[in-house]
Scaffold this motif. Structure first.
Motif, PDB file in Angstrom:
ATOM      1  N   LEU A 166     -13.275  -6.658  13.152  1.00  0.00           N
ATOM      2  CA  LEU A 166     -12.689  -7.971  12.890  1.00  0.00           C
ATOM      3  C   LEU A 166     -12.057  -8.016  11.504  1.00  0.00           C
ATOM      4  O   LEU A 166     -10.986  -8.623  11.305  1.00  0.00           O
ATOM      5  N   ASP A 167     -12.711  -7.371  10.545  1.00  0.00           N
ATOM      6  CA  ASP A 167     -12.184  -7.314   9.177  1.00  0.00           C
ATOM      7  C   ASP A 167     -10.854  -6.563   9.140  1.00  0.00           C
ATOM      8  O   ASP A 167      -9.896  -6.987   8.461  1.00  0.00           O
ATOM      9  N   GLN A 168     -10.786  -5.449   9.876  1.00  0.00           N
ATOM     10  CA  GLN A 168      -9.551  -4.653   9.910  1.00  0.00           C
ATOM     11  C   GLN A 168      -8.408  -5.404  10.589  1.00  0.00           C
ATOM     12  O   GLN A 168      -7.237  -5.260  10.208  1.00  0.00           O
ATOM     13  N   ALA A 169      -8.773  -6.222  11.588  1.00  0.00           N
ATOM     14  CA  ALA A 169      -7.736  -6.941  12.340  1.00  0.00           C
ATOM     15  C   ALA A 169      -7.277  -8.217  11.643  1.00  0.00           C
ATOM     16  O   ALA A 169      -6.192  -8.736  11.946  1.00  0.00           O
ATOM     17  N   PHE A 170      -8.086  -8.727  10.730  1.00  0.00           N
ATOM     18  CA  PHE A 170      -7.807 -10.027  10.106  1.00  0.00           C
ATOM     19  C   PHE A 170      -6.399 -10.134   9.506  1.00  0.00           C
ATOM     20  O   PHE A 170      -5.708 -11.145   9.711  1.00  0.00           O
ATOM     21  N   PRO A 171      -5.921  -9.125   8.754  1.00  0.00           N
ATOM     22  CA  PRO A 171      -4.592  -9.287   8.131  1.00  0.00           C
ATOM     23  C   PRO A 171      -3.409  -9.128   9.078  1.00  0.00           C
ATOM     24  O   PRO A 171      -2.256  -9.356   8.671  1.00  0.00           O
ATOM     25  N   LEU A 172      -3.661  -8.740  10.331  1.00  0.00           N
ATOM     26  CA  LEU A 172      -2.548  -8.527  11.264  1.00  0.00           C
ATOM     27  C   LEU A 172      -1.778  -9.830  11.506  1.00  0.00           C
ATOM     28  O   LEU A 172      -2.391 -10.895  11.643  1.00  0.00           O
ATOM     29  N   PRO A 173      -0.443  -9.748  11.600  1.00  0.00           N
ATOM     30  CA  PRO A 173       0.382 -10.966  11.763  1.00  0.00           C
ATOM     31  C   PRO A 173       0.312 -11.571  13.156  1.00  0.00           C
ATOM     32  O   PRO A 173       0.916 -12.621  13.399  1.00  0.00           O
ATOM     33  N   ILE A 174      -0.439 -10.954  14.057  1.00  0.00           N
ATOM     34  CA  ILE A 174      -0.484 -11.465  15.438  1.00  0.00           C
ATOM     35  C   ILE A 174      -1.369 -12.701  15.565  1.00  0.00           C
ATOM     36  O   ILE A 174      -1.366 -13.361  16.606  1.00  0.00           O
ATOM     37  N   PHE A 175      -2.122 -13.023  14.501  1.00  0.00           N
ATOM     38  CA  PHE A 175      -3.049 -14.149  14.582  1.00  0.00           C
ATOM     39  C   PHE A 175      -2.504 -15.351  13.830  1.00  0.00           C
ATOM     40  O   PHE A 175      -1.932 -15.215  12.739  1.00  0.00           O
ATOM     41  N   SER A 176      -2.732 -16.528  14.414  1.00  0.00           N
ATOM     42  CA  SER A 176      -2.326 -17.772  13.756  1.00  0.00           C
ATOM     43  C   SER A 176      -3.328 -18.124  12.667  1.00  0.00           C
ATOM     44  O   SER A 176      -4.399 -17.510  12.564  1.00  0.00           O
ATOM     45  N   ILE A 177      -3.004 -19.126  11.859  1.00  0.00           N
ATOM     46  CA  ILE A 177      -3.914 -19.564  10.798  1.00  0.00           C
ATOM     47  C   ILE A 177      -5.241 -20.042  11.403  1.00  0.00           C
ATOM     48  O   ILE A 177      -6.324 -19.734  10.890  1.00  0.00           O
ATOM     49  N   SER A 191     -12.632 -15.430  10.416  1.00  0.00           N
ATOM     50  CA  SER A 191     -13.364 -15.486   9.157  1.00  0.00           C
ATOM     51  C   SER A 191     -14.777 -16.035   9.366  1.00  0.00           C
ATOM     52  O   SER A 191     -15.757 -15.480   8.854  1.00  0.00           O
ATOM     53  N   ALA A 192     -14.870 -17.111  10.138  1.00  0.00           N
ATOM     54  CA  ALA A 192     -16.174 -17.722  10.408  1.00  0.00           C
ATOM     55  C   ALA A 192     -17.060 -16.783  11.221  1.00  0.00           C
ATOM     56  O   ALA A 192     -18.281 -16.695  10.990  1.00  0.00           O
ATOM     57  N   LEU A 193     -16.449 -16.046  12.161  1.00  0.00           N
ATOM     58  CA  LEU A 193     -17.210 -15.118  12.992  1.00  0.00           C
ATOM     59  C   LEU A 193     -17.767 -13.964  12.157  1.00  0.00           C
ATOM     60  O   LEU A 193     -18.941 -13.590  12.299  1.00  0.00           O
ATOM     61  N   ILE A 194     -16.946 -13.434  11.259  1.00  0.00           N
ATOM     62  CA  ILE A 194     -17.409 -12.362  10.366  1.00  0.00           C
ATOM     63  C   ILE A 194     -18.546 -12.873   9.484  1.00  0.00           C
ATOM     64  O   ILE A 194     -19.566 -12.192   9.286  1.00  0.00           O
ATOM     65  N   GLU A 195     -18.381 -14.074   8.953  1.00  0.00           N
ATOM     66  CA  GLU A 195     -19.415 -14.646   8.095  1.00  0.00           C
ATOM     67  C   GLU A 195     -20.744 -14.785   8.839  1.00  0.00           C
ATOM     68  O   GLU A 195     -21.805 -14.425   8.314  1.00  0.00           O
ATOM     69  N   ASN A 196     -20.683 -15.309  10.054  1.00  0.00           N
ATOM     70  CA  ASN A 196     -21.920 -15.514  10.822  1.00  0.00           C
ATOM     71  C   ASN A 196     -22.590 -14.200  11.189  1.00  0.00           C
ATOM     72  O   ASN A 196     -23.822 -14.067  11.080  1.00  0.00           O
ATOM     73  N   ILE A 197     -21.787 -13.218  11.629  1.00  0.00           N
ATOM     74  CA  ILE A 197     -22.361 -11.928  12.017  1.00  0.00           C
ATOM     75  C   ILE A 197     -23.012 -11.247  10.820  1.00  0.00           C
ATOM     76  O   ILE A 197     -24.145 -10.774  10.895  1.00  0.00           O
ATOM     77  N   THR A 198     -22.307 -11.210   9.706  1.00  0.00           N
ATOM     78  CA  THR A 198     -22.827 -10.503   8.526  1.00  0.00           C
ATOM     79  C   THR A 198     -24.033 -11.228   7.921  1.00  0.00           C
ATOM     80  O   THR A 198     -24.978 -10.577   7.469  1.00  0.00           O
ATOM     81  N   PHE A 199     -23.999 -12.559   7.905  1.00  0.00           N
ATOM     82  CA  PHE A 199     -25.136 -13.293   7.337  1.00  0.00           C
ATOM     83  C   PHE A 199     -26.398 -13.026   8.142  1.00  0.00           C
ATOM     84  O   PHE A 199     -27.488 -12.826   7.582  1.00  0.00           O
ATOM     85  N   ASP A 200     -26.273 -13.008   9.466  1.00  0.00           N
ATOM     86  CA  ASP A 200     -27.432 -12.725  10.320  1.00  0.00           C
ATOM     87  C   ASP A 200     -27.932 -11.302  10.089  1.00  0.00           C
ATOM     88  O   ASP A 200     -29.140 -11.070  10.018  1.00  0.00           O
ATOM     89  N   LEU A 201     -27.031 -10.350   9.955  1.00  0.00           N
ATOM     90  CA  LEU A 201     -27.424  -8.964   9.723  1.00  0.00           C
ATOM     91  C   LEU A 201     -28.155  -8.802   8.391  1.00  0.00           C
ATOM     92  O   LEU A 201     -29.115  -8.046   8.276  1.00  0.00           O
ATOM     93  N   ILE A 202     -27.697  -9.538   7.393  1.00  0.00           N
ATOM     94  CA  ILE A 202     -28.313  -9.423   6.062  1.00  0.00           C
ATOM     95  C   ILE A 202     -29.667 -10.119   6.017  1.00  0.00           C
ATOM     96  O   ILE A 202     -30.672  -9.545   5.592  1.00  0.00           O
ATOM     97  N   SER A 203     -29.691 -11.379   6.463  1.00  0.00           N
ATOM     98  CA  SER A 203     -30.898 -12.198   6.295  1.00  0.00           C
ATOM     99  C   SER A 203     -32.004 -11.823   7.268  1.00  0.00           C
ATOM    100  O   SER A 203     -33.193 -11.877   6.913  1.00  0.00           O
ATOM    101  N   ASN A 204     -31.664 -11.433   8.489  1.00  0.00           N
ATOM    102  CA  ASN A 204     -32.679 -11.163   9.497  1.00  0.00           C
ATOM    103  C   ASN A 204     -32.983  -9.679   9.683  1.00  0.00           C
ATOM    104  O   ASN A 204     -34.055  -9.333  10.196  1.00  0.00           O
ATOM    105  N   TYR A 205     -32.050  -8.805   9.261  1.00  0.00           N
ATOM    106  CA  TYR A 205     -32.253  -7.371   9.489  1.00  0.00           C
ATOM    107  C   TYR A 205     -32.067  -6.540   8.224  1.00  0.00           C
ATOM    108  O   TYR A 205     -31.989  -5.309   8.302  1.00  0.00           O
ATOM    109  N   GLU A 206     -31.974  -7.210   7.087  1.00  0.00           N
ATOM    110  CA  GLU A 206     -31.931  -6.553   5.781  1.00  0.00           C
ATOM    111  C   GLU A 206     -30.794  -5.536   5.662  1.00  0.00           C
ATOM    112  O   GLU A 206     -30.943  -4.485   5.019  1.00  0.00           O
ATOM    113  N   ARG A 207     -29.668  -5.860   6.257  1.00  0.00           N
ATOM    114  CA  ARG A 207     -28.495  -4.993   6.119  1.00  0.00           C
ATOM    115  C   ARG A 207     -27.725  -5.412   4.871  1.00  0.00           C
ATOM    116  O   ARG A 207     -26.700  -6.086   4.935  1.00  0.00           O
ATOM    117  N   LYS A 208     -28.234  -4.996   3.715  1.00  0.00           N
ATOM    118  CA  LYS A 208     -27.618  -5.370   2.444  1.00  0.00           C
ATOM    119  C   LYS A 208     -26.218  -4.793   2.292  1.00  0.00           C
ATOM    120  O   LYS A 208     -25.427  -5.281   1.475  1.00  0.00           O
TER     121      LYS A 208
END
Length: 353
Positions: A80-91, A98-115
């Protein structure tokens, strides 16, 4: 005395009598309390053993699948991070990514200690991970050492009962004070009043527990035993007696009294009413504590875990089979999503809908 180094099988403390004479009301109440405590102890032990077994099975059977899921979620976040800058997506779509990346990473960090995902999280989140978790530092880290005060096993002169009783009184008072200190501030006014009343009776009630302990200590102290087989048996028995006393487990002391002093007859039959009243009082208090313990097990933090994974062996097998199937299905879906996005980033639009 058995010619073995193992104590006799467990017995439930019960007062029996001849067919010609009925038990008194107080004796019946004593038997009811001991039966109730025995049942509660079994239920609590069974529940705890089921929870422990389920935790081991999770590590062995489910954790490997969960770890595979985590790696696929990490891959998904990076895709998702790699695809984010592509011009094919609307604002609007970029905001969703952005929200999806935030939610996935926050869960990985807080619940599974993926620092290792903190940097990616902070790149897309309005607040950094450190800022989001700042409030957690306000929580009190109560690390109360729950060490048990030890009763020194130095009964050099067991005939000096006054010295032993004074020692036991001091140690019981110390344990009671430590228990109150741990629970201070977490009790209601009604609870504090109830405990104050109980404390006023403590000096009388504790004599019953102390008396049983002292009698058993006198009978079982191994230093005065010449026979090696009996000596080993007494050492093991004394450990169990001392452990029961440390845990204020009066029921266990009575049961051990029956196990280790059968050659003296059945001492429970000869209890005077005044002494028996003390025993019933202590057993009643212990029964209430066990009810509270069982209630907390059934309705506390582990209640949901027990419902999901525990029960009888057959129930547990079925629950783990179902959980494994669900996790495997989720893993396959994650793998499919990762493969799809690797081949065609535009498919992110489908995921966002």
């Amino acid at each position: 005395m058995p010619a073995s180094n193992k104590p006799a099988p467990n017995l439930t403390p019960q007062i029996s009598t001849s067919a010609e004479r009925k038990l008194s009301k107080l004796q019946q109440e004593f038997n009811q309390k001991t039966e109730q405590i025995e049942l509660l102890k079994k239920e609590i032990t069974t529940r705890r053993e089921s929870i422990n077994l389920a935790q081991k099975r999770i590590e062995k059977e489910l954790r490997p699948i969960i770890l595979q899921q985590l790696e696929k979620r990490v891959e998904l976040a990076h895709l998702l991070d790699q695809a984010f800058p592509l011009p094919i997506f609307s604002i609007r779509e970029k905001l969703k990514i952005s929200a999806l990346i935030e939610n996935i990473t926050f869960d990985l960090i807080s619940n599974y200690e993926r620092k290792d995902m903190i940097e990616l999280h902070d790149r897309y989140a309005e607040y950094t991970y450190a800022e989001r978790t700042a409030f957690d530092t306000e929580e009190h880290d109560e690390t109360i050492a729950d060490e048990e005060p030890t009763i020194e096993d130095t009964f050099d002169d067991l005939d000096d009962f006054k010295r032993i009783q004074a020692q036991l009184d001091r140690e019981r008072e110390q344990r009671e004070q430590e228990k109150q200190n741990r629970q201070k501030g977490r009790k209601t006014k009604a609870q504090r009043e109830k405990e104050a009343k109980a404390k006023a009776e403590l000096s009388n009630i504790s004599k019953a527990s102390r008396r049983v302990y002292t009698e058993l200590a006198k009978q079982l102290h191994p230093d005065k035993e010449q026979d090696e087989t009996k000596r080993a048996w007494k050492e093991e028995a004394m450990k169990r007696v001392t452990q029961a006393y440390h845990h204020d487990d009066f029921f266990e002391l009575l049961r051990l009294q029956m196990e280790f002093m059968q050659e003296q007859g059945q001492p429970l039959d000869t209890l005077q009413d005044e002494q028996l009243q003390y025993y019933v009082k202590i057993l009643t208090d212990q029964s209430e504590e066990l009810k509270t313990e069982f209630y907390e097990l059934a309705n506390g933090p582990d209640a949901g875990f027990y419902t999901r994974f525990c029960g009888s062996p057959k129930q547990m097998d079925q629950k783990f089979k179902s959980a494994k199937e669900d996790l495997t299905r989720e893993l396959e879906q994650l793998k499919q999503n990762v493969r799809t996005l690797q081949d065609d980033p535009q498919m992110i639009k489908v995921i966002l809908k």
